[in-house]
Enzyme design. Structure first.
Site, mmCIF file in Angstrom:
data_model
loop_
_atom_site.group_PDB
_atom_site.id
_atom_site.type_symbol
_atom_site.label_atom_id
_atom_site.label_comp_id
_atom_site.label_asym_id
_atom_site.label_seq_id
_atom_site.Cartn_x
_atom_site.Cartn_y
_atom_site.Cartn_z
ATOM 1 N N GLU A 303 0.860 -1.137 0.143
ATOM 2 C CA GLU A 303 0.058 0.199 -0.109
ATOM 3 C C GLU A 303 0.700 1.238 -0.162
ATOM 4 O O GLU A 303 0.561 2.131 -0.668
ATOM 5 C CB GLU A 303 -0.924 0.154 1.221
ATOM 6 C CG GLU A 303 -1.977 -1.121 1.091
ATOM 7 C CD GLU A 303 -2.902 -1.040 0.058
ATOM 8 O OE1 GLU A 303 -3.273 -0.020 -0.561
ATOM 9 O OE2 GLU A 303 -3.873 -2.051 0.044
ATOM 10 N N ARG A 307 0.917 3.709 -3.325
ATOM 11 C CA ARG A 307 0.123 5.109 -3.035
ATOM 12 C C ARG A 307 1.330 6.218 -2.586
ATOM 13 O O ARG A 307 1.272 7.317 -3.369
ATOM 14 C CB ARG A 307 -0.854 5.044 -2.001
ATOM 15 C CG ARG A 307 -1.863 3.874 -1.993
ATOM 16 C CD ARG A 307 -3.015 4.252 -0.686
ATOM 17 N NE ARG A 307 -3.644 2.932 -0.712
ATOM 18 C CZ ARG A 307 -4.840 2.836 -0.247
ATOM 19 N NH1 ARG A 307 -5.591 3.934 0.451
ATOM 20 N NH2 ARG A 307 -5.655 1.670 -0.270
ATOM 21 N N ASP A 436 -5.220 -10.054 -7.793
ATOM 22 C CA ASP A 436 -5.439 -9.166 -9.058
ATOM 23 C C ASP A 436 -4.139 -8.529 -9.654
ATOM 24 O O ASP A 436 -4.151 -8.711 -10.858
ATOM 25 C CB ASP A 436 -6.518 -8.383 -8.858
ATOM 26 C CG ASP A 436 -6.361 -7.452 -7.583
ATOM 27 O OD1 ASP A 436 -5.280 -7.628 -6.824
ATOM 28 O OD2 ASP A 436 -7.018 -6.339 -7.444
ATOM 29 N N GLU A 572 -12.276 0.561 -10.135
ATOM 30 C CA GLU A 572 -11.699 -0.396 -11.334
ATOM 31 C C GLU A 572 -12.549 -0.266 -12.625
ATOM 32 O O GLU A 572 -12.051 -0.302 -13.846
ATOM 33 C CB GLU A 572 -11.758 -1.563 -10.623
ATOM 34 C CG GLU A 572 -10.776 -2.069 -9.678
ATOM 35 C CD GLU A 572 -10.914 -1.497 -8.474
ATOM 36 O OE1 GLU A 572 -9.790 -1.196 -7.781
ATOM 37 O OE2 GLU A 572 -12.009 -1.420 -8.081
#
Length: 672
Positions: A303, A307, A436, A572
């Protein structure tokens, strides 16, 4: 002494005078300057030459004649070619100014091989309808690349000629150099030049060349609506959560995850792209003066990479401000202890103040998505700093995963052990949470590195074949194509909203020369993702849906379980709508995105500032606000909305940039 009288007389000179009349002279054959006389005189002189002399002269004349013929032939072909090329350039001039497959601007995209394109020739690069106004980004957008990687031509025509020549040279070598793998165009393995191990001082991005300084594109009404939504969300963050990680808009407070201003950093490049100068400058001052990584705090490697590191690198490239690169180097170095594991598979958590790392308390596993979706950012950090340790660490992870057993036709399990380096929880395969972005980053690393790392492309192509073979099904009654999950041989018709990244990724691959059936699958899947919104009462998708495999009276394709009906303002579907519109020009994708934005405004907007996640997308009268605005709403969702509604292909040109999984654009490399 001589006297004049004594000098001897001068000798006598006798002269004879002969006078002829003109008639007599002519009659005698004398010179009269006539052509006939000159011809007789030349012939007389020629006959007076010896045979050798005459032979030499004749040979010289013959030699000069042959040289003349050869010169004419050799000069004629280039002249003819140049003439034809000029005519061809006029005939093939794109309808939209600047519409080319690989514009050499930020980091000029390497030319792709064009062999075997028959099946997908119709997928023209970034095809868009003619806009009603001038084509370019907002007046505030100025993309500035690192000078060390840019060798731009200041003349548009010169750039085009060079580009065409490079492409022509590429095509000459195509037959010998291309490897074909299940319809994919794969270039032979040429390793990207590794960064120097010596630390380099970052070079300042160069100023924009003349060809990029074009008239700004007027902002349209839908883009203005996105800007208004961003400002409303930003107002809530600024008023109630400034410098903190996330806004709690209902309680007018904030929550902390890492304590590093997560929302602010995630939103930096969005503000730049939207042209919000005032907001950007205020946030920039906070980064320069108040963002400190010397904290005794555990952060999640994945993360914080996508980010914080991704956001800082992207903003550096767009703005050219070195303060963002310096902060990126700082956080990048502090994340490196995560890779100190027996297997080189990184731990999930890092203490950025103490320089220690560890797995989660309840397991020694990391998720596959987490360890394979940090590569774009660390590789780019190596390229900018010249320190190869960042790229080396993440490349080792990908090479290791490439060799692992436990895959199912390219599909990977969700967990990997940091001690053994082996997959765990075998037999479960999904494109949703925990796996994913592994698939997304296979393709995007290949694009980032100049399409040379064939192992990445091979793994991506095998995985898509595995999706088709094991995870694709059609729902009832509308026969929507969806991606389910496989658990120990049992198929589940469950699809996370996260899977809606896949249509955009497939379209991006097709745009970069992969097989055309990827684009067809993308078109089918984006329809499904839209229906995950359209078939719900609020017009907003839940986190997870289950599809009906058998027609039942009164039942829709989409079924939602109570535990799955929350909406987190995820990006998404909007992300994939952006890719689909950019590559097809089909306005329906913009219309679908507009519907989603209106529903966000209707059900998630908080009057005092900010937007909130909701618990129940099936209850329009009370969607049950959660009191939390995720940082990715500003970093991804609204950014992709703004790009979706733009008709300017140079507003983050997809032949120059590749987005990380948090929607932060990073430049595509050029071979050294």
């Amino acid at each position: 002494m001589y006297s004049a009288a004594a000098a001897s007389p001068p000798p006598r000179r006798d002269f004879i005078s002969v006078t002829l009349s003109p008639e007599e002279a002519v009659g005698a054959g004398g010179y009269n300057n006539s052509k006939a006389w000159r011809r007789r005189s030349c012939w007389r002189k020629w006959k007076q030459l010896s045979r050798l002399q005459r032979s030499v002269i004749l040979f010289l004349f013959a030699f000069l004649a042959v040289c003349g013929v050869i010169s004419y032939t050799s000069m004629g072909e280039p002249w003819k070619s140049l003439t034809n090329k000029s005519l061809d350039d006029q005939r093939t001039e794109p309808e939209i100014p600047g519409l080319k497959l690989a514009n050499p601007a930020v980091l000029p995209a390497p030319q792709k091989a064009d062999a075997n394109l028959g099946d997908y020739a119709e997928l023209s690069p970034q095809k868009l309808p003619k806009p009603p106004h001038v084509w370019r980004g907002p007046s505030n957008l100025q993309i500035k690349p690192p000078r060390r990687d840019v060798r731009l031509k200041t003349r548009h025509d010169t750039s085009r000629v060079v580009e065409e020549q490079v492409q022509a040279d590429k095509e000459e070598k195509t037959e010998k150099s291309i490897i074909s793998w299940r319809g994919a165009v794969i270039e032979p393995d040429q390793s990207t030049e590794p960064p120097s191990s010596k630390i380099k001082e970052p070079e300042k991005p160069s100023s924009v060349e003349a060809e990029d300084q074009k008239e700004p594109v007027p902002i349209n009404e839908r883009q203005m609506a996105v800007i208004e939504a961003f400002r409303h969300a930003w107002k809530g963050y600024k008023d109630f959560a400034w410098g903190h990680d996330e806004l709690k808009p209902l309680s007018k407070s904030y929550s902390e995850w890492f304590g590093l201003g997560l929302t602010l950093i995630d939103a930096l490049d969005t503000m730049w792209i939207l042209g919000l100068k005032e907001e950007f400058e205020e946030a920039r001052k906070w980064v320069a003066n108040d963002l400190v990584f010397e904290k005794n705090v555990d952060v999640n490697l994945f993360e914080s990479t996508i980010r914080i590191l991704g956001g800082l690198l992207s903003t550096y490239h767009l703005s050219g401000d070195s303060v963002f690169l310096e902060k990126a180097k700082d956080i990048g170095n502090r994340l490196m202890p995560a890779f100190k594991t027996p297997s080189k598979i990184p731990y999930s958590d890092v203490n950025i103040g103490r320089g220690t790392a560890h797995p989660p308390r309840w397991t020694s596993d990391s998720t596959v998505a987490e360890v394979t979706s940090i590569q774009l950012e660390f590789r780019e950090l190596s390229r900018l700093t010249g320190d190869e340790k960042f790229q080396k660490a993440v490349d080792e992870v990908m090479k290791h995963v490439h060799t692992l057993s436990g895959k199912n036709d390219g599909l990977v399990p969700m967990f990997i052990n940091t001690n053994s380096g082996q997959f765990t929880h075998l037999g479960v395969y999904t494109l949703g949470a925990r796996a994913d972005s592994y698939y997304e980053y296979l393709l995007k690393q290949w694009i980032q590195g100049g399409k040379k790392e064939n192992e990445l492309l091979e793994d991506y192509m095998r995985a898509i074949e595995g999706v088709k073979k094991h995870l694709l099904q059609k729902s009832q009654p509308k026969e929507l194509t969806f991606v389910g999950e496989l658990a120990h041989g049992h198929f589940s018709a469950k699809m996370d909203h996260l899977v809606c990244f896949l249509p955009g990724t497939l379209a991006l691959g097709a745009h970069n020369g992969l097989t055309a059936d990827h684009m067809k699958l993308a078109e089918a899947l984006i329809e499904t993702c839209y229906q995950m919104y359209a078939q719900v009462e609020t017009g907003l998708s839940p986190e997870i849906v289950h599809f009906n495999l058998h027609a039942q009276k009164g039942h829709k394709d989409v079924e939602i379980k109570p535990a799955d009906r929350h909406n987190l303002l995820r990006p998404e579907t909007v992300e994939s709508l952006f890719y689909m519109y950019r590559f097809t020009g089909d306005k329906k994708y913009q219309d679908w995105g507009w519907e989603i934005l209106q529903n966000f405004n209707k059900y998630t907007r908080v009057p005092t500032g900010g937007y909130t996640s909701i618990n129940n997308v099936q209850n329009p009268s009370n969607p049950e606000p959660r009191d939390k605005m995720e940082s990715f709403f500003l970093g991804e969702t609204l950014k992709y909305m703004f790009l979706l509604f733009s008709d300017d292909i140079d507003l983050i040109n997809l032949d120059k940039y590749v987005f990380n999984t948090e929607a932060h654009p990073l430049p595509i490399w050029v071979p050294a």
